[in-house]
Design a protein around this motif. Structure first.
Motif, PDB file in Angstrom:
ATOM      1  N   VAL A  98      -3.800  -7.556  -3.936  1.00  0.00           N
ATOM      2  CA  VAL A  98      -3.206  -7.838  -2.637  1.00  0.00           C
ATOM      3  C   VAL A  98      -2.681  -6.532  -2.068  1.00  0.00           C
ATOM      4  O   VAL A  98      -1.995  -5.785  -2.743  1.00  0.00           O
ATOM      5  CB  VAL A  98      -2.063  -8.867  -2.777  1.00  0.00           C
ATOM      6  CG1 VAL A  98      -1.391  -9.099  -1.438  1.00  0.00           C
ATOM      7  CG2 VAL A  98      -2.603 -10.171  -3.337  1.00  0.00           C
ATOM      8  N   ASN A 152      -1.455  -4.392   1.759  1.00  0.00           N
ATOM      9  CA  ASN A 152      -1.063  -4.526   3.152  1.00  0.00           C
ATOM     10  C   ASN A 152      -1.768  -3.495   4.002  1.00  0.00           C
ATOM     11  O   ASN A 152      -1.972  -2.362   3.590  1.00  0.00           O
ATOM     12  CB  ASN A 152       0.447  -4.301   3.302  1.00  0.00           C
ATOM     13  CG  ASN A 152       1.238  -5.459   2.739  1.00  0.00           C
ATOM     14  OD1 ASN A 152       0.669  -6.500   2.430  1.00  0.00           O
ATOM     15  ND2 ASN A 152       2.526  -5.279   2.611  1.00  0.00           N
ATOM     16  N   TRP A 212       0.386  -1.966  -7.124  1.00  0.00           N
ATOM     17  CA  TRP A 212      -0.059  -2.619  -5.885  1.00  0.00           C
ATOM     18  C   TRP A 212       0.748  -3.855  -5.539  1.00  0.00           C
ATOM     19  O   TRP A 212       0.271  -4.733  -4.854  1.00  0.00           O
ATOM     20  CB  TRP A 212      -1.532  -3.069  -5.983  1.00  0.00           C
ATOM     21  CG  TRP A 212      -2.504  -2.043  -6.352  1.00  0.00           C
ATOM     22  CD1 TRP A 212      -2.992  -1.808  -7.582  1.00  0.00           C
ATOM     23  CD2 TRP A 212      -3.162  -1.128  -5.486  1.00  0.00           C
ATOM     24  NE1 TRP A 212      -3.895  -0.800  -7.550  1.00  0.00           N
ATOM     25  CE2 TRP A 212      -4.031  -0.365  -6.262  1.00  0.00           C
ATOM     26  CE3 TRP A 212      -3.103  -0.881  -4.114  1.00  0.00           C
ATOM     27  CZ2 TRP A 212      -4.834   0.637  -5.744  1.00  0.00           C
ATOM     28  CZ3 TRP A 212      -3.898   0.111  -3.589  1.00  0.00           C
ATOM     29  CH2 TRP A 212      -4.747   0.864  -4.400  1.00  0.00           C
ATOM     30  N   THR A 223       4.377  -6.035  -4.412  1.00  0.00           N
ATOM     31  CA  THR A 223       5.622  -5.877  -3.683  1.00  0.00           C
ATOM     32  C   THR A 223       6.818  -6.124  -4.587  1.00  0.00           C
ATOM     33  O   THR A 223       7.935  -5.903  -4.201  1.00  0.00           O
ATOM     34  CB  THR A 223       5.675  -6.841  -2.496  1.00  0.00           C
ATOM     35  OG1 THR A 223       5.486  -8.158  -3.003  1.00  0.00           O
ATOM     36  CG2 THR A 223       4.588  -6.530  -1.496  1.00  0.00           C
ATOM     37  N   ASP A 243       7.402  -3.074  -0.242  1.00  0.00           N
ATOM     38  CA  ASP A 243       6.414  -3.625   0.690  1.00  0.00           C
ATOM     39  C   ASP A 243       4.972  -3.516   0.185  1.00  0.00           C
ATOM     40  O   ASP A 243       4.041  -3.842   0.886  1.00  0.00           O
ATOM     41  CB  ASP A 243       6.533  -2.975   2.074  1.00  0.00           C
ATOM     42  CG  ASP A 243       6.111  -1.522   2.071  1.00  0.00           C
ATOM     43  OD1 ASP A 243       5.811  -0.991   0.976  1.00  0.00           O
ATOM     44  OD2 ASP A 243       6.084  -0.915   3.142  1.00  0.00           O
ATOM     45  N   GLY A 244       4.808  -3.081  -1.052  1.00  0.00           N
ATOM     46  CA  GLY A 244       3.453  -3.060  -1.593  1.00  0.00           C
ATOM     47  C   GLY A 244       2.549  -2.027  -0.951  1.00  0.00           C
ATOM     48  O   GLY A 244       1.374  -1.931  -1.265  1.00  0.00           O
ATOM     49  N   ASN A 245       3.055  -1.261  -0.027  1.00  0.00           N
ATOM     50  CA  ASN A 245       2.246  -0.233   0.611  1.00  0.00           C
ATOM     51  C   ASN A 245       2.527   1.120  -0.004  1.00  0.00           C
ATOM     52  O   ASN A 245       3.385   1.263  -0.848  1.00  0.00           O
ATOM     53  CB  ASN A 245       2.540  -0.180   2.108  1.00  0.00           C
ATOM     54  CG  ASN A 245       1.492  -0.925   2.871  1.00  0.00           C
ATOM     55  OD1 ASN A 245       0.535  -1.428   2.290  1.00  0.00           O
ATOM     56  ND2 ASN A 245       1.657  -0.986   4.165  1.00  0.00           N
ATOM     57  N   ASN A 284       4.090   3.455   1.246  1.00  0.00           N
ATOM     58  CA  ASN A 284       5.116   4.080   2.082  1.00  0.00           C
ATOM     59  C   ASN A 284       6.398   4.188   1.272  1.00  0.00           C
ATOM     60  O   ASN A 284       7.221   3.308   1.302  1.00  0.00           O
ATOM     61  CB  ASN A 284       5.415   3.230   3.318  1.00  0.00           C
ATOM     62  CG  ASN A 284       4.149   2.814   4.022  1.00  0.00           C
ATOM     63  OD1 ASN A 284       3.208   3.599   4.119  1.00  0.00           O
ATOM     64  ND2 ASN A 284       4.110   1.593   4.498  1.00  0.00           N
TER      65      ASN A 284
END
Lengths: 1166, 614
Positions: free
Chosen positions: A613, A615, B402, B404, B447-449, B451
């Motif tokens: 998953v 984003n 990967w 959150t 946020d799993g990103n 960033n």
């Protein structure tokens, strides 16, 4: 009261053109024509039931039923008796006989007209008759019987006159017997006719070979084509546009005008395009790239600043391209690289309202999409590269096993993937690119116009709309182009000497594309043919989510939409104080508004390649507004005088322009409701900005045209121009230009050649124009606001300034000098016409930043300095052949060819000829690269030094290697020209470039276009082709080279790469995820991978059927065309599939292809 | 000619009027409305403050491209980037003379790039024409001197002699542009003089707000630069080393007075969202969601199999054991043949820097896991749990990526996982050598990103202590008292006993470089361990003239190849041994001590002379 009566409703131009109307009748002619006509046409059926009706109303009925026009003078039929008649489906001949029976009238039938005249012998004119005022009516045609619209009829010695209307007819009122009418029309010999009676006059004008008086729009005026001394091409847009399903001017003009280059970098509806005349013009202000500068574009003599897509080609009458300084220089500081004059359609005087409607529907699809390698080939390439795990863990060997076993049992094939030990493996063959862009989409285009005019007025009103859907996920409708435009013009003669004109144009367009298009392209270009394309996908963790396929990302990531509107108003006054002098003043207000909404939605998807998953998107919503306010004022006077064989035209004028752009921007993240983004409903920090720039121009100009006997032509231009873009004291410049022409075919000694050589003119021009096309304020050291990365808190950005750039003390106009030699010719009574131009354009004192390499110690780019020169040389050829008008099959063909080469003639700051910037003597477009010399083989290494995976070996002493790299077998080997054992670029100068050589040139050469049409009876077939004859492209991206980056895929044409068992491959050895030595062997510019950019594109094929007039009369139409058209049906080129020359990469090498369209439409007037 | 009678004078007057209206004098004079000109932009204290914010961006923290700290370490013997062809250019002789050096969008730390010097000089030049008080003028001059010295430090380290430029140049400044390089001695003296002047004149406290350049920052820079220049001179045979060592001593002492303590948890230094008000933090780079973030997050750290940042065995071996002894003499070291043993009883900073070994059973879905039957497999999971108490979002085992949150996504079943042999199909954390560098591995933000918003410690007291300890040794003044003021303040949080100077003899570490005195060897060890991955090592090796350390093979874990499907490359061949990825380094060359000047610069300025050997 006199009148010519025509059927009120039926005005079919094409039909009328074929009519032969002769109103001065001789008895013989009457008899002959009557015989002729009765033989074929009197089979018309008429039904009438009238009691004591006037002859005129009966004519009306017959006309409506049969389509025949009645031509008569009302006074004549006043004497006629009322008629009673009752017939059903009677022959027209019989009906005519019945109604004319016993009348003091006689009639004759001329093709499709019935001419009614008095049967009484003319009464001898008395003195009273001679003084009696009368009106004269008539019709103007050419020798072929084609009606001439817009012919001028003047009464000799008086100020009265008229202009022939769409049917070629005219009325001149209040004449005295014996008055002489002077009938003139451009391109025809002027005729004088004495008015002797009230009979309708037919004027047959003869083509004037000497004059060839096509009127050409030139700067601040018009000229007879025969008098033109510059390199000017004029295109009649309705004839070029035809019924093609295109909405933008740039598509219409591709390779139509030789030397006018149009680049359309993307096939996406609404994407921007640019124009250029004659290739490389100057350097960009950074000094790091040569630019093909844009010409000045004027609509009805006022500069047009909006995007060109805004102009609906259906509203354009002609486009004139002024290519040389001799003709363009009159427009001053913005015309250095040529001028394009767009003339819009206008109404005509004394013309009834003419309505035209056209409508077409197209079905568009991508003609050219890349071809992915099969899953087997993709998985094979992974193991060939030594990749054991892909992305975040797929075991390549296992993947292959899973794939093979599923293929063996296709009924068990899952739509998405198999999850094995917590790792997803996609196993189904798919085509993600087609999934994204494979659809067929509708394009609709509608246009409506009404034109007309009264005695003193002309008007035109037009409305058009275009809606083009893009092929990228058409269901989501994020990719589209819509345009509405309203244009109107109104002109009135207020007095005999004063004419006022108002023009209005409003355009509104919306373009939209997926907000994260670059990422969508990345995914589409780099994912293999195994990518699941389902809507949802189950992640490794077992959670079901949105599948992160390119289509889904494009669909869900939000849109970037631009709404652009332009309101343009022009008021114009034309004053003619006395014969020959015309003073024109106009003022234009143009407001261009552009509004952008951008939403990059934060979406959570299951990554379709690793099944995790992740984003995408930043959740940013942005609004920005940009406004350009433009005002211009032109005042100019023309005086035209003739003294015996001397003819001169003087023009003097003043121009000023002011342009202010301003804008603002605001953005915010963290939408409280992601499906309804707004600034107000977001919680992230507000980020805002603004901008403002203004420039002004002022110019004084003058032109003298002189000719002696129309044979020897001279033109002199001068312009004194000022711009706000330069510092005070350096703002103004004087720019002169001149031209000479010689009409050789008019010379006595050429007369004997005239049957073959109908026209020959030589012309030569030279001029110097300043170029002020640089950013406003470039001469002021300015500091702009920037956002530094440093934060002192966590809620807001800090603000800082940029460091001011260096400003040079010597800073002024670039000068562009153009010399042009041309020949215009006509052969075989001008059935074959053409022109040839040879030119040289020198751009001197080019203002460029960094053009002078300065030591890095300076710490800044070198300042803008007048430091370089560029020269382009080339030729333009234009040829047209039309067969004779009396042939049954009509055909015409036009060809254009242009070619140029450009050189850097001065680059004073680079005496060492460093190759990373420009140097003196450089040809524009040069590609420097290495010469491919096969692959390294195992035998090139010392025995026993290579590891099992064929890496880490020691090269034999005499084998060259690339500097700083350690090659392996299968890597590309380059020629070591200097034999020093190391392949490298020396000190990267022209003199010492090591093993780098010029291997090609990327500038397009031999640009050609070919258009033509063939018609037989009602059917017309037309075609348009364009192409480039020679171009080299050094492309390096995912679509050209296999596994260009880590995790890039391979395409069908990339499977021939080196492996130990395939040493005779096209591509070199591949490394795991594009790493290892790939960067220095495959990606280096080199001879082997240089692509041939030559192509031939079939732009359009159209089949048009004009519904015969006889059928149209019944439904009250004038013309009706139905047509079918293919746009971009074929492309012949040398590039890998999915790549098209001229298109720019939208991401990872992938392009938005030109759309192939099939369209159907109707076009009617009434 | 007949003029129309109705054409009256009014019309002519109108035309004339129009013409006149158009002729307003300043029509062509257009000034910018939004952008500022130098004259208007740099006048007040606020103007200078605004302009200066941009200068802070030289401090890249987690960087743009390349990442400042980690990328510097790839050149050294500490770390590798596990990608084919990514071996240090100084090891495999792929370092070549660049064609150009000048202005690039990203300033390369060791590049021949003076754009930043100009940015600073524009500000310094404007001070004299400003409307500020003398006090403010002095303050901004001090800030300017600090930033200029910060850049010159990198230039000096890279090139030795560099042209000294102390005002903004124009293209007419030919005397400077086409001159010889300023001798290293002069440049270094200018830098020291400037920094000392700045120290005396910068505003007291934090005149520009929290986390800005102040006296303490200047002290730290002198401490760093003094040590660098002093030791460089000493080991490269230049004179007057002591001036700089003395400066290091003086200013380190001042700083040590200000900052008596360091952050109690080593992990928190690298894995905190902010370092505001933390003990021992002098300057840090702040990131914030939606404003400025960086990509040095969990995705970069463990994602792409085979391109991870990894620590070498040589670096792992430099960590002490819990008895305060190196592995060669420690009583508690359990040997290198098994990763579990190798990691037992070690300096805690090892666990904070290199992912420790473990094994779990991954469940279905693969975001769940359970312990294996072997209790050894759980040892380091539990150890990290205890070390990370209070820091739940960092350095947690088992490794997962990967997601959150820590448990949302696929769990990596074990450590080590090798990129070339991964039968368990683990998604993240696969390495070439076995030692994943995971010092900054955390979940900020959630946020799993990619960033990340972890703050980066730019100046911290730990470095000053190490600078001080080393310079005191070089000055002959190192003793137990100095050790207690410095190294021994770092030891408790590493779980190590204090350094006892008297006990360090020539046999303290059998693996010692015999050129280096035993105590200095231990001081350097402490520096290497404490600053692992922070970007110091390559410059340290250069100033110590120990480039030859790069000749060491970059080896990994000791393995039995059969356990890995015989897919690993074993150093020296055989069925077991140390994992190797890159070939044997081709050998350090002395020319590498100074970077090559770009060839274009030599062409443009005939007075420039290339550094020796290039």
């Amino acid at each position: 009261m006199y009148a010519i009566y025509f059927n009120k409703f039926v005005q079919l131009r094409r039909c009328i053109r074929q009519c032969l109307l002769i109103m001065k009748l001789t008895t013989l002619l009457i008899v002959l024509t009557m015989l002729q006509v009765s033989a074929k046409s009197f089979a018309q059926q008429v039904t009438l039931s009238e009691r004591n009706s006037s002859l005129e109303s009966i004519f009306n009925s017959i006309s409506t039923q049969t389509g025949y026009d009645f031509l008569f003078i009302r006074k004549t039929i006043k004497k006629a008796k009322p008629v009673s008649i009752d017939v059903k489906n009677a022959e027209l001949r019989d009906v005519l006989q019945e109604i004319f029976d016993g009348q003091p009238l006689k009639y004759s039938v001329e093709d499709r007209s019935i001419v009614v005249t008095s049967s009484e012998a003319s009464v001898a004119t008395s003195k009273a008759d001679a003084l009696q005022q009368m009106d004269a009516s008539g019709k103007v045609t050419d020798e072929g019987g084609n009606v001439l619209q817009g012919a001028t009829i003047r009464v000799k010695g008086k100020t009265t006159g008229a202009v022939s209307d769409e049917n070629g007819t005219f009325i001149v009122r209040n004449l005295l017997k014996g008055d002489v009418l002077v009938v003139s029309y451009a391109g025809f010999a002027t005729q004088e006719i004495q008015v002797n009676g009230t009979q309708p006059i037919t004027v047959v004008l003869k083509t004037d070979q000497k004059a060839l008086d096509e009127i050409v729009v030139v700067g601040y005026g018009t000229q007879k084509k025969s008098d033109v001394t510059g390199a000017i091409s004029t295109v009649d847009i309705p004839s070029v546009l035809g019924n093609r399903p295109i909405s933008t001017l740039s598509s219409v003009l591709q390779n139509v005008v030789p030397g006018l280059n149009i680049s359309i970098p993307s096939g996406q509806p609404g994407s921007s395009t640019s124009f250029n005349i004659r290739g490389a013009t100057t350097l960009n202000t950074s000094g790091n790239s040569i630019v093909s500068g844009a010409p000045l574009i004027l609509v009805d003599n006022v500069p047009f600043n909006g995007p060109l897509n805004m102009i609906d080609p259906n509203n354009i009458a002609t486009i004139t391209t002024l290519k040389d300084a001799g003709s363009a220089a009159i427009y001053g500081g913005r015309s250095a690289f040529g001028v394009i004059l767009i003339t819009t359609k206008k109404g005509l005087k004394n013309q009834k309202p003419q309505f035209s409607i056209s409508s077409q529907v197209s079905f568009a699809r991508a003609g050219n999409l890349p071809d992915l390698a099969s899953p087997e080939q993709f998985l094979q390439s992974l193991s060939d590269m030594g990749t054991t795990t892909f992305w975040s863990g797929q075991n390549v060997a296992l993947w292959r096993q899973l794939y093979d076993s599923i293929q063996a049992n296709p009924d068990q094939m899952p739509a998405s993937g198999v999850i094995y030990r917590g790792q997803g493996y996609p196993v189904r063959r798919t085509n993600p690119i087609k999934d994204l862009m494979g659809g067929t989409v509708p394009h609709v285009q509608n246009n409506f116009a009404v034109t007309g005019g009264g005695k003193k007025t002309t008007y035109r009103f037009a409305f058009g709309n275009t809606h083009e859907k893009g092929i990228m996920v058409p269901d989501a409708d994020l990719d589209h182009f819509k345009r509405y435009n309203v244009a109107s013009s109104f002109k009135i003669d207020l007095t005999k000497w004063l004419t006022a004109e108002v023009e209005q144009g409003y355009y509104n367009e919306i373009t939209s594309k997926p907000s994260d298009q670059g990422f969508v392209y990345y995914v589409a270009a780099t994912y293999p043919s195994l990518l699941p394309i389902t809507d949802s996908l189950t992640a490794n963790s077992g959670v079901k989510g949105i599948n992160g396929s390119p289509k889904n990302i494009a669909t869900l990531s939000g849109a970037q939409a631009y709404k652009t509107s332009d309101l343009r108003l022009t008021g114009r006054a034309i004053v003619k104080p006395f014969d020959g002098l015309t003073i024109t003043g106009d003022y234009t207000y143009d407001n261009l508004q552009s509004n952008e909404t951008y939403y990059n939605r934060l979406i959570s998807v299951v990554n379709a390649m690793n099944f995790n998953v992740s984003n995408f998107g930043k959740g940013i919503y942005r609004l920005s507004n940009q406004s350009t306010l433009y005002k211009s004022l032109n005042i100019f006077a023309n005086y035209d005088g003739r003294w015996g064989d001397h003819h001169a035209n003087f023009m003097v004028g003043y121009n000023q322009e002011e342009n202010i752009t301003s804008g603002d921007l605001i953005s915010r993240t963290n939408m409280t409701n992601p499906s309804q983004p707004s600034i107000a409903n977001a919680t992230g920090p507000i980020i805002a900005g603004d901008n403002y720039a203004s420039y002004a121009l002022r110019g004084y100009f003058s032109r003298i045209n002189y000719d002696y006997k129309g044979k020897y032509l001279l033109q002199l231009n001068g312009r004194y121009d000022g711009t706000s873009n330069f510092p005070a004291g350096r703002r103004f410049g004087f720019f002169p230009s001149g031209a000479l022409g010689w009409r050789i075919s008019d010379e006595a000694f050429m007369r004997s050649f005239s049957p073959v050589l109908s026209n020959l003119k030589m012309r030569v021009s030279y001029g110097s124009v300043g170029n002020q096309n640089i950013d406003s304020y470039a001469y002021i050291p300015i500091m702009s606001g920037v956002t530094p990365g440093w934060l002192t808190g966590t809620t807001a950005y800090l603000t800082s300034f940029t460091t001011p750039g260096l400003i040079s003390s010597n800073f002024s106009w670039e000068k562009v000098q153009t010399a042009d030699v041309g020949i215009d010719f006509g052969l075989l009574s001008d059935r074959l016409t053409g022109s040839f131009d040879l030119y040289q354009r020198d751009t001197k004192n080019i203002l460029a930043l960094g053009a002078i390499p300065l030591p890095a110690l300076l710490g800044a780019s070198a300042p803008l300095q007048n430091s370089a020169s560029l020269r382009s040389k080339g030729y333009d050829i234009e040829l047209t052949y039309r067969n004779r008008a009396d042939k049954k099959v009509q055909f015409s063909i036009s060809a254009s060819l242009s070619n140029n080469k450009a050189y850097v003639t001065k680059f004073s700051g680079n005496p060492n000829k460093l190759l990373n910037t420009y140097y003196e003597g450089q040809q524009v477009g040069e590609i420097w690269g290495y010469t491919t010399d096969g692959f390294y083989s195992v035998g090139d290494f010392e025995e026993g030094t290579l590891k099992a995976d064929l890496t880490g070996g020691t090269l034999l002493p005499n084998i060259p290697k690339f500097q700083g790299e350690n090659p392996n077998p299968g890597d590309i080997r380059f020629k070591d020209f200097d034999g020093d054992g190391v392949v490298f670029n020396g000190v990267n100068t022209k003199g010492n470039s090591g093993d780098l050589r010029i291997i090609g040139n990327s500038a397009p050469r031999y640009l050609y276009g070919l258009r033509g049409s063939v018609s037989y009876k009602h059917v017309t077939f037309s075609f348009a082709l364009s192409g480039v004859g020679k171009q080299d492209l050094a492309l390096a991206n995912t679509l050209v080279l296999p596994t260009y980056n880590a995790y890039s895929t391979i395409y069908a044409y990339q499977t021939d790469y080196w492996t130990p068992s395939n040493t005779d491959a096209y591509f070199g050895r591949l490394y795991d995820k594009g790493s290892g030595n790939q960067k220095f062997n495959q990606r280096m510019p080199q001879t082997k991978f240089l692509q041939n950019g030559a192509y031939l594109r079939v732009n359009n094929l159209t089949l048009d059927y004009a519904v015969p007039t006889a059928w149209l009369r019944k439904i009250a139409l004038n013309t009706l065309h139905v047509f079918c058209s293919l746009e971009n049906p074929f492309l012949f080129d040398h590039l890998p599939k999915g790549l098209e020359p001229g298109l720019t990469s939208q991401g990872e090498g992938m392009q938005y292809p030109f759309l192939s369209k099939t369209s159907f439409g109707v076009n009617l007037t009434f | 000619m007949q003029i129309h009678s109705a054409m009256n004078k009014n019309i002519w007057a109108m035309i004339l009027l129009l013409g006149l209206a158009a002729c307003s004098k300043d029509f062509l004079d257009r000034q910018p409305k939004i952008e500022l000109t130098t004259a208007s932009a740099l006048a007040t204290n606020e103007n200078f403050q605004t302009y200066t914010w941009k200068l802070y961006d030289y401090i890249s923290g987690y960087g743009g491209t390349p990442e400042y700290m980690v990328s510097q370490e790839y050149n050294s013997d500490n770390m590798i980037q596990g990608n084919v062809g990514q071996q240090s250019a100084y090891m495999n002789h792929t370092k070549i003379v660049p064609n150009t050096g000048a202005v690039t969008p990203y300033l390369v730390v060791s590049g021949w790039d003076f754009s930043y010097i100009r940015q600073v000089n524009v500000m310094i030049d404007a001070i004299d024409h400003s409307q500020m008080s003398q006090e403010k003028r002095d303050h901004w001059r001090s800030v300017g001197y600090f930033f200029r010295a910060l850049r010159y430090y990198d230039l000096l380290a890279a090139y030795g002699d560099v042209p000294w430029i102390d005002h903004a140049l124009t293209e007419d400044s030919t005397a400077v542009l086409y001159t010889k390089r300023t001798p290293r001695e002069t440049v270094a003296q200018h830098m020291l003089d400037d920094l000392e002047w700045a120290h005396a004149h910068i505003g007291d406290g934090n005149p520009d707000g929290k986390n800005t350049i102040n006296q303490a920052c200047i002290e730290l820079l002198i401490s760093r630069f003094g040590l660098f220049e002093g030791t460089w001179r000493k080991y490269h045979g230049l004179e007057q080393a002591d001036i700089f060592l003395q400066a290091c001593k003086t200013y380190s002492e001042k700083l040590m007075e200000r900052f008596p303590a360091a952050m109690p948890n080593y992990n928190a230094v690298y894995n905190s969202q902010t370092l505001s008000d933390q003990p021992g933090i002098i300057l840090y780079k702040q990131y914030a969601p939606n404003l400025t973030d960086h990509a040095w997050g969990p995705k970069s750290i463990g994602s792409a199999a085979g391109s991870t940042s990894e620590v070498t065995r040589d670096a792992v071996d430099s960590y002490l054991c819990t008895d305060g002894k190196p592995i060669s003499t420690s009583q508690v070291y359990e040997g290198h043949q098994n990763m579990y043993d190798q990691f037992r009883h070690r300096d805690n900073r090892l666990y904070f820097t290199v992912e420790p070994p473990y094994k779990v059973t991954v469940g279905t879905p693969n975001s769940t896991w359970s312990y294996t039957s072997n209790p050894k497999d759980a040892e380091y999971i539990q150890l990290m749990e205890s070390l990370m108490k209070g820091y739940p979002l960092t350095l947690q085992l088992p490794f997962c990526l990967w997601s959150t949150s820590m448990q949302e996504n696929a769990i990596t079943s074990m450590c080590p996982v090798f990129a070339s042999y991964n039968p368990t199909n683990d998604i993240a954390g696969a390495t070439r050598l076995g030692y994943l560098f995971w010092k900054q591995w955390n979940r900020f933000p959630l946020d799993g990103n990619n960033n990340s918003t972890t703050a980066y410690p730019i100046f911290r007291i730990g470095e000053a202590w190490l600078n001080y300890a080393e310079c005191m040794f070089e000055l002959g003044l190192f003793n137990q008292q100095v050790a207690d003021m410095t190294i021994n303040k770092l030891r408790p949080r590493a779980g190590l006993p204090a350094m006892e100077v008297a006990h360090i003899g020539t046999d303290f570490d059998l693996n010692r470089d015999s050129d280096v005195p035993a105590i200095l060897w231990e001081i350097r060890r402490e520096r290497r361990v404490e600053l692992m991955g922070d970007g110091f090592r390559f410059n340290d090796l250069k100033r110590w003239k120990k480039g030859t350390y790069l000749n060491k093979m970059q080896l990994g874990l000791y393995v039995r190849n059969a356990a890995y499907g015989n897919k690993l490359s074993i150093y020296g061949g055989g069925s077991e041994g140390y994992v190797q990825f890159f070939p044997k380094p081709l050998g350090w060359e002395d020319k590498y001590y100074l970077e090559p000047i770009p060839s274009q610069e030599l062409l443009l300025n005939k007075n420039l002379i290339q550094n020796p050997g290039w």
